[in-house]
Enzyme design. Structure first.
Site, PDB file in Angstrom:
ATOM      1  N   CYS A  89       0.980  -1.122  -0.002  1.00  0.00           N
ATOM      2  CA  CYS A  89      -0.397   0.247   0.017  1.00  0.00           C
ATOM      3  C   CYS A  89       0.963   1.586  -0.201  1.00  0.00           C
ATOM      4  O   CYS A  89       1.863   1.291  -0.354  1.00  0.00           O
ATOM      5  CB  CYS A  89      -1.338  -0.387   1.407  1.00  0.00           C
ATOM      6  SG  CYS A  89      -0.571   0.324   2.950  1.00  0.00           S
ATOM      7  N   ALA A  90       0.111   2.444   0.722  1.00  0.00           N
ATOM      8  CA  ALA A  90       1.168   3.702   0.545  1.00  0.00           C
ATOM      9  C   ALA A  90       2.132   3.965   1.470  1.00  0.00           C
ATOM     10  O   ALA A  90       3.464   4.286   0.847  1.00  0.00           O
ATOM     11  CB  ALA A  90       0.550   4.639   1.074  1.00  0.00           C
TER      12      ALA A  90
END
Length: 131
Positions: A89-90
């Site tokens: 993810c981020a």
């Protein structure tokens, strides 16, 4: 006199070995993913579990966008049951990869997290794909 680092003693070597070996069954890092995609026959599917908008703005080359909420048996039907999924993810501030790993494991799929996520990828100096 001990420091704040050694005030709590290190685990015995056999216990440390078991712990760190176990961690490697759950995670991989950006450098290993990059190396595998550049120099080896890729034997995993890299999933970017962020939103389609964030994915389009920049993602790890070769990653497939599959936001956590869209992971389902139906979406995975084209992949053999032993396919290893690597999720990201981020970055360290985001638990989307963990949530996706839980969902994949609940569906009986092998999964690892790419620690560092997109932030780690960029920190390593690796480029992004857009679109």
């Amino acid at each position: 006199m001990s420091t704040v680092v050694t005030r709590i003693p290190a685990a015995p070597s056999p216990q440390a070995l078991a712990h760190f070996e176990a961690r490697l069954t759950f995670e991989t890092d950006c450098a290993d993913v990059w190396y595998a995609t550049q120099h080896e026959t890729k034997d995993f599917v890299l999933l970017d579990v962020r939103t389609p908008t964030l994915y389009a703005a920049g993602h790890v080359p070769g990653a497939i966008n599959m936001p956590t909420r869209t992971i389902s048996e139906q979406r995975l039907a084209d992949y053999p049951p032993d396919t290893v999924f690597v999720v990201y993810c981020a970055g360290p501030h985001c638990n989307g990869a963990n949530k996706s790993a839980v969902k994949l494991a609940q569906l009986g799929r092998p999964v690892k997290e790419m620690i560092g996520g997109l932030t780690g990828w960029i920190d390593e100096g690796f480029g992004l794909e857009r679109g």
